[in-house]
Design an enzyme around this catalytic site. Structure first.
Site, PDB file in Angstrom:
ATOM      1  N   CYS A 169       0.847  -1.207   0.000  1.00 40.14           N
ATOM      2  CA  CYS A 169       0.000   0.000   0.000  1.00 40.14           C
ATOM      3  C   CYS A 169       0.882   1.258   0.000  1.00 40.14           C
ATOM      4  CB  CYS A 169      -0.928  -0.015   1.207  1.00 40.14           C
ATOM      5  SG  CYS A 169      -1.932   1.475   1.319  1.00 40.14           S
ATOM      6  N   CYS A 208      -6.701  -1.821   5.861  1.00 41.68           N
ATOM      7  CA  CYS A 208      -7.924  -1.064   6.066  1.00 41.68           C
ATOM      8  C   CYS A 208      -9.163  -1.806   5.578  1.00 41.68           C
ATOM      9  CB  CYS A 208      -7.813   0.274   5.333  1.00 41.68           C
ATOM     10  SG  CYS A 208      -7.453   0.091   3.592  1.00 41.68           S
TER      11      CYS A 208
END
Ligand code: ATP
Length: 434
Positions: free
Chosen positions: A105, A211
């Protein structure tokens, strides 16, 4: 401020709704930067109750920016995150690897399209994040020197250091990022937030990464995307089937198997190896079983963050002494890197994978995780782990395998499976628990 610092007057801060990015924004504002706060929405799926984590975090991020009197914006990278991070996670899991979405990410989202967006949409040359890390260019890029390139350094607070997760970001991104809290401890960061009445975020817990999972259980979450592929759990000592599993993707190396397989031994089983061909998982009795430990591992080619090339020692001496870790917070282990040819016809130290020889045995080296290499405070780079080398058990180091097998033959009751001890019904019931 130095002459070069004045070149970067506007900075886009990634404001996540947590305390670290809030304090980053405060520190930059105090120094006179023109600060713009941006929340990235990378995943916006709602759970069964209609709850979306990103909404809550975005609200906190906006609250922080309002409180600090800086503009707030939101940018949507849901598509990019899905394609470049989430698909990678699924592909790795399908192939029996254990991915690291946080590292990817950072590489693919926070330090790539986010930086581009900051530059193109807000006319800021640089971004800032609340990562605990430092750059050799300095916290305000005061040592900015394109000829030298930037080095990624560990933060002063080694308990919070996040340089591990930044080990794959591009050199360009490193040169254009301010790590404002890299010289601070978490305690001081919280105090700064308190001092300006950011009570809503000052004592918020650190985010747990990934997330997309939110508060859900990782296995349940993965099961929504990948089909079950049942297989057997096999005892490495006896080669007996001691249970069943629903898919290699649901397990990782070193993980405890929650099955009550042994009637008289308190020792649980732990995952040693996932075999993609047979779809079987090899398990060992006891968390310290030597099949879980190795002193070598093999990696893909290393991404060298400073210059794109390995340190000269690797060319001149054919090996490099440095330090290794494959989990963010575990202590560093001394190691020697030696190149191994992934493609023997086109090999050079910069494009071949590494054999990592460790100064001491480590537990549960996991394919798919990243081997991150350090030289003191500097992060040299990182590489995806392909596989561990032979275990202490396979090598029969200090006759460990011989003595385990002798013990199991001498004392079969101690190691008998549930099936043997309580009959088939009991075994079936317990196998299901695995
Ligand atoms: N959704 C987001 N939007 C904008 N920036 C983000 C977002 N998520 C993370 N960041 C940036 O990356 C940094 C490190 O993120 P990480 O997920 O590790 O959170 P953290 O250490 O808990 O930090 P924080 O306390 O700021 O949430 C954050 O401080 C922030 O600058």
């Amino acid at each position: 401020m130095s002459r070069l610092l004045r070149r970067f007057t506007r900075v886009v801060v990634g404001v996540s709704g947590g305390v670290d990015s809030a304090v980053t924004a405060i520190l930059l504002k105090r120094k006179g930067y023109e600060v713009v706060g941006v929340f990235m929405r990378n995943w916006d799926e709602r759970d069964e109750k209609g709850h979306c984590n990103a909404d809550v975090e975005a609200e906190d991020a906006e609250w922080v920016c309002n409180k600090l009197g800086i503009p707030f914006h939101e940018v949507n990278f849901v598509k990019e995150y899905w394609n470049d991070v989430f698909m990678y996670v699924l592909d790795e899991c399908k192939s029996g690897f254990t991915p690291n979405p946080d590292i990817i990410c950072n590489k693919m989202i926070k330090f790539s399209p986010f930086l581009k967006y900051a530059q193109e949409t807000h006319g800021a040359e640089v971004i800032a994040t609340g990562h605990y890390a430092r750059s050799s260019f300095g916290e305000d890029l005061e040592n900015y020197d394109l000829n030298k390139g930037a080095k990624l350094l560990r933060s002063i607070d080694l308990h919070k250091d996040q340089s591990f997760f930044l080990s794959q970001i591009s050199q360009y991104a490193l040169q254009h990022t301010l790590f404002s809290i890299g010289d601070y401890s978490k305690d001081v960061v919280r105090k700064i937030a308190e001092s300006v009445n950011l009570d809503r975020v000052a004592h918020k817990r650190d985010s747990t990464g990934m997330c997309f999972i939110g508060n859900r259980n990782f296995k349940d979450f993965l099961s929504e995307y990948l089909e079950d592929q049942p297989g057997s759990l096999i005892d490495v000592d006896t080669h007996e089937v001691v249970g069943e599993h629903k898919g290699l993707h649901l397990w990782t190396i070193g993980q405890r198997c929650h099955c009550n397989h042994l009637a008289s031994s308190p020792q649980p089983y732990f995952v040693v190896e996932k075999n993609v061909e047979s779809n079987n998982i090899y398990v060992a009795c006891g968390t310290d079983h030597p099949a879980l430990f190795t002193t070598t591992l093999f990696t893909e080619p290393v991404y060298w963050i400073h210059s794109g090339h390995p340190p000269s020692q690797l060319y001149s001496q054919g090996q490099l002494e440095c330090q290794f870790r494959f989990e963010s917070q575990t202590p560093l282990t001394e190691c020697v890197l030696i190149t191994h040819d992934i493609n023997p016809w086109h090999s050079s130290p910069s494009n071949s994978g590494m054999i990592v020889s460790l100064a001491k045995p480590l537990r549960a080296i996991t394919p798919g995780q990243f081997a991150v290499f350090y030289l003191g405070d500097e992060v040299l780079g990182s590489a995806r782990i392909l596989r561990p080398g032979p275990s202490l058990y396979a090598l029969n180091v200090e006759s460990c395998r011989t003595s385990i097998l002798q013990e199991r033959t001498k004392n079969p009751l101690k190691f008998r499976t549930v099936e043997e001890n309580v009959g088939n019904n009991g075994a079936k019931k317990n196998k299901k628990d695995c």
